[in-house]
Design a protein around this motif. Structure first.
Motif, short mmCIF file in Angstrom:
data_model
loop_
_atom_site.label_atom_id
_atom_site.label_comp_id
_atom_site.label_asym_id
_atom_site.label_seq_id
_atom_site.Cartn_x
_atom_site.Cartn_y
_atom_site.Cartn_z
N THR A 1 -40.98 -3.15 -34.76
CA THR A 1 -41.18 -4.10 -35.84
C THR A 1 -42.20 -5.17 -35.45
O THR A 1 -43.08 -5.54 -36.25
CB THR A 1 -39.84 -4.74 -36.23
N ILE A 2 -42.11 -5.67 -34.22
CA ILE A 2 -43.08 -6.66 -33.73
C ILE A 2 -44.48 -6.07 -33.75
O ILE A 2 -45.45 -6.71 -34.19
CB ILE A 2 -42.68 -7.13 -32.32
N CYS A 3 -44.62 -4.83 -33.28
CA CYS A 3 -45.94 -4.18 -33.26
C CYS A 3 -46.46 -3.92 -34.67
O CYS A 3 -47.64 -4.14 -34.97
CB CYS A 3 -45.86 -2.87 -32.49
N PHE B 1 -38.59 -10.46 -24.02
CA PHE B 1 -38.22 -10.73 -25.40
C PHE B 1 -37.19 -11.85 -25.38
O PHE B 1 -36.42 -11.98 -24.42
CB PHE B 1 -37.61 -9.50 -26.07
N ILE B 2 -37.14 -12.62 -26.44
CA ILE B 2 -36.14 -13.68 -26.57
C ILE B 2 -35.27 -13.38 -27.78
O ILE B 2 -35.77 -13.26 -28.90
CB ILE B 2 -36.78 -15.07 -26.69
N GLY C 1 -41.09 -11.81 -29.82
CA GLY C 1 -41.96 -11.23 -28.79
C GLY C 1 -43.39 -11.27 -29.26
O GLY C 1 -43.72 -11.76 -30.34
N ARG C 2 -44.27 -10.74 -28.42
CA ARG C 2 -45.69 -10.70 -28.75
C ARG C 2 -46.21 -9.28 -28.61
O ARG C 2 -45.83 -8.57 -27.68
CB ARG C 2 -46.50 -11.63 -27.85
N SER C 3 -47.05 -8.89 -29.55
CA SER C 3 -47.71 -7.58 -29.50
C SER C 3 -49.21 -7.78 -29.35
O SER C 3 -49.78 -8.75 -29.86
CB SER C 3 -47.42 -6.79 -30.78
N HIS C 4 -49.84 -6.86 -28.64
CA HIS C 4 -51.29 -6.87 -28.47
C HIS C 4 -51.88 -5.60 -29.07
O HIS C 4 -51.33 -4.52 -28.90
CB HIS C 4 -51.66 -6.95 -26.99
N VAL C 5 -53.01 -5.75 -29.75
CA VAL C 5 -53.72 -4.59 -30.28
C VAL C 5 -54.53 -3.97 -29.15
O VAL C 5 -55.28 -4.65 -28.44
CB VAL C 5 -54.64 -4.99 -31.45
#
Length: 348
Positions: free
Chosen positions: A95-97, A291-292, A313-317
């Motif tokens: 979902t984050i991505c 992740f938090i 969380g954080r996603s990177h392309v």
């Protein structure tokens, strides 16, 4: 004539787990809801999942998220999650991505600062909060599924390991929760292969002994996941940290701690009286990614205390790409794909 099909992808990762977001090239799917469209893929067109998770295009450690039009007017887009074990109805990292890819591609317009929008997953509507700084998506906070403890501190005999104590949580799938320290693990990267073999043995032993049923969904299949838990460190009055590792498939330990694994951990810590609404837990992976999870509130559902929670969380392309599927390639099986994928313009 070349027998080719094509689709457009945005490759991303969250916490190290690669999610391949399919943003174009797929014909409309039958089904009045995103859940029904997922079930169509599962029963009639599983070739898309296997195509993108097996050689020569992918590996089992990856995930695939197919963007589809939302069927609920509250949602900006829908998505279907595909993994090596099948079609989970929800996943925090996916979902984050997906949310990040939708924003970075412009499918969902990006706004500086904090913005909220809704996605439609097979599990239902998901509230998303994105934080954008200097036109970059810095974080995504998404809802975790309502989570609860089904079984607390049961024991199972595992060949070569002996008796293992475990708890069972539901957080979008059933998870066995196991204390890593009791099995001699420090949850460091050099232990990854041993963790995968150990988790598989425990999951298989539990499956042979019993199954689990959700209080509203009923039988959702055999136990799929195991979450290794490290010691908990209290950072301040409402913030905790713990090393973690999630097993999802024979030979596969997720590179992130996983969103659903983190939700399962929140449920266990609340069951034990160690977390209350407003408390947060940071789970730290073998690769030092995090992740938090935040425990938002607790509801009673039958015999269960069910926690509502969020995952941040954080996603990177990683890449924007077009995949050309050559059906005459001996490594490619196009069975069941032609009705899904848009053909490339044919050339002589």
């Amino acid at each position: 004539m070349k027998d080719q099909l094509t689709l457009q992808l945005i490759d991303t990762h969250a916490g190290g787990d690669v999610s391949r977001i399919v943003v174009g090239g797929i014909n409309p799917l039958p089904g009045a809801t995103v859940r029904a469209q997922m079930e169509y893929l599962q029963s009639e067109a599983d070739g898309l999942r296997t195509l993108l998770l097996e050689e020569p295009y992918g590996i089992p450690e990856m995930s695939v998220d197919l963007i589809v039009p939302a069927t609920d007017p509250q949602a900006q887009a829908g998505y279907i999650i595909m993994e090596v074990m099948g079609y989970p109805i929800y996943s925090g990292s996916n979902t984050i991505c997906t949310a990040t890819a939708l924003l970075e591609s412009g499918i969902v317009p990006k706004k500086e600062g904090s913005q909220r929008f809704v996605l439609e997953s097979p599990a239902g509507l998901v509230q998303i909060e994105a934080r954008v700084v200097d036109d970059v998506v810095e974080s995504i906070t998404c809802e975790g599924l309502p989570s609860y403890i089904d079984t607390y501190r049961a024991s199972v005999h595992v060949p070569l390991l002996g008796d293992v104590t475990y708890s069972i949580a539901y957080s979008g799938g059933f998870y066995a929760l196991v204390d890593a320290t009791e099995l001699g693990f420090a949850l460091t990267l050099d232990e990854e292969n041993r963790l995968a073999h150990c988790a598989q043995a425990i999951v298989e032993a539990i499956r042979e002994e019993k199954g689990f049923s959700h209080y509203t969904l009923g039988d959702v299949g055999p136990l799929p996941f195991l979450h290794f838990m490290g010691p908990v460190e209290q950072i301040d009055g409402h913030f905790y940290r713990s090393r973690s590792a999630t097993y999802v498939h024979p030979g596969v330990i997720c590179r992130s701690t996983t969103g659903t694994g983190t939700s399962a951990r929140l449920a266990l810590m609340h069951y034990e009286g160690r977390l209350q609404p407003g408390d947060r837990l940071e789970t730290v992976s073998l690769r030092e990614t995090c992740f938090i999870g935040e425990l938002m509130e607790v509801e009673q559902a039958g015999a269960h205390d069910v926690i509502k929670n969020t995952i941040t969380g954080r996603s990177h392309v990683l890449a924007h790409s077009d995949i050309v599927v050559n059906c005459d390639d001996p490594l490619v099986d196009c069975t069941g794909l032609r009705q899904l994928l848009t053909p490339v313009e044919q050339t002589n």
